[in-house]
Design an enzyme around this catalytic site. Sequence first.
Site, PDB file in Angstrom:
ATOM      1  N   SER A   1      -4.471   0.809  12.067  1.00 31.41           N
ATOM      2  CA  SER A   1      -3.594   0.800  10.897  1.00 31.41           C
ATOM      3  C   SER A   1      -3.656   2.125  10.147  1.00 31.41           C
ATOM      4  O   SER A   1      -4.730   2.619   9.823  1.00 31.41           O
ATOM      5  CB  SER A   1      -3.985  -0.336   9.951  1.00 31.41           C
TER       6      SER A   1
ATOM      7  N   HIS B   1      -2.096  -1.539   3.123  1.00 33.30           N
ATOM      8  CA  HIS B   1      -3.083  -2.607   3.322  1.00 33.30           C
ATOM      9  C   HIS B   1      -4.466  -2.074   3.670  1.00 33.30           C
ATOM     10  O   HIS B   1      -5.454  -2.805   3.603  1.00 33.30           O
ATOM     11  CB  HIS B   1      -2.591  -3.616   4.376  1.00 33.30           C
TER      12      HIS B   1
END
Length: 537
Positions: A221, A111
């Site tokens: 992330s 992502h």
Amino acid sequence: MKRALVAISVVLLISPILEAQQGTPEPPTLEPQVPQRPGPWRSTPPAQEVVPVPIPIAPPKPNGPVQKSLVRITATSVEPDYRAPWNAGALQRGVGAGFVISGNRILTNAHVVANSRYLTVERDGDPNKYPATVQFVANDCDLALITVPSPDFFKNMVALKFGGIPGLESTVSAYGYPIGGERMSVTTGIVSRIDFQLYTHSSVDQHLTIQISAQINPGNSGGPVMQEGKVVGVAFQGYSGDVAQGVAYMIPTPVINRFLKDISNGHYDEYPDLAITYAKLQNPAQRRFLGLKDDDRGVLVSSVVAAGPSDGILRPGDVLLVIDGHPIASDASVELEGERAQFEEVVERKFKGDSVKFDILRDKQPMTATIKLYKPWPYSIQGHSYDVRPRYVLYGGLLFQPLNLDMLEAYRTTDLRLRHFFEYFTVEQIYLQHPDVIVLTNILPDPINTYLSPYRGAIVDEVNGKKIRTLDELANAFAEAPERLVVRMIGDGPPLVLDRNKVEAARERIKSRYNVAKEQNLEERTPAAAPTQANKI
């Protein structure tokens, strides 16, 4: 308060001087010289011993110089516009983390690089931003590999090594660039749960995850989660503060190692799936009815997807007892590497073309079954898609699109028929009659389509008496249509009727009024958007 702070500062300045003096020869001991005052007021105060205050020393770094492995990734991406799919979409910018592994590769989350058009990577102590390219993307397990073409980038960088699954209540450290910060951040926490959870990037795949109490925020992330100098996971998702505090998740090393092994042949094949549903067998009366022993083993097959690898091998009503030698408990768990996990984890660790063996009970008779694995295509519409262009047909100002998760979220529809077709597309095998569930999603108002708004959200069944199964068939039906088009929708109600000549006369008017560059796109990957590397999905 200010006076106290000054005092602490003075002590801290004196302290190193005292420590430095300890290394020199001691001078002769002298009696303290106290100033004397005349008269009866003369007095000698007691000598006071000066006690050195220890200087705080930073604790040792348990995972070594992570700065030499961690990178900051900046991605410029384009999100597809499903409400006006002929548009390129909106530009977005995001920041994530990654880390160097063997082979001059950088591991991060899918992502972080999804829908990206331009990537740059930064490393500690270097002011330059290096352009990067995507090598592999695995959207089903939210992992990606990128690299930097510059030959100087990986000099003095240290490749991290992988560890195993950390134990419950053990301490881990998460590294990254939360909230877009430009300097490395470290948070620590404990391992609080090892479970089978949904990966929100695809919103359809479930894999092994590890829950940790370390704070994980946007920018973390793709960063490594480490223990004893080795990577034990990749930070990837967590709950917002209004849902749960201090609950975050990392992708464990079995998932990472599987991804790296899958791409070793130059292509990512995705996770296989048994394509079955099952029920737990914890009710004693139900177990006796099925002829099971009182040994707390077995789960009941509820349905088998015709497009999946189990079709023709397993049947509804079969009881799965053992998978590849691992007894299946009545709660659907097996023991793997000393931990309890869902029995699907055995399949998760396999690849396309591998086989899995079951011991089953069918009609109270023991049997064995071997299944050759692959991923069934119908599941794809129930998950998010990335690095693709929306498929659509625009005709007479009417926008037709195939049903999928991205389209549903774009229109936020509450239509019950659409929700049913989406939720039960695989289980009820709707895909056999409608490989594409084609929906009239939007109407660009024009005199030729006046009063057609009640058809918005309807599912196309046939055009001029011909069943429509795919978007290509719909495009062909419009191209070959006679003077009148009669479009029937699923359900009750009159058909939608268009005059072909009026549609043709209005084409340029509609295109100009709504800036429509292209009236249809039948391929998810257009030649302009296709990747230069065949292995990027």
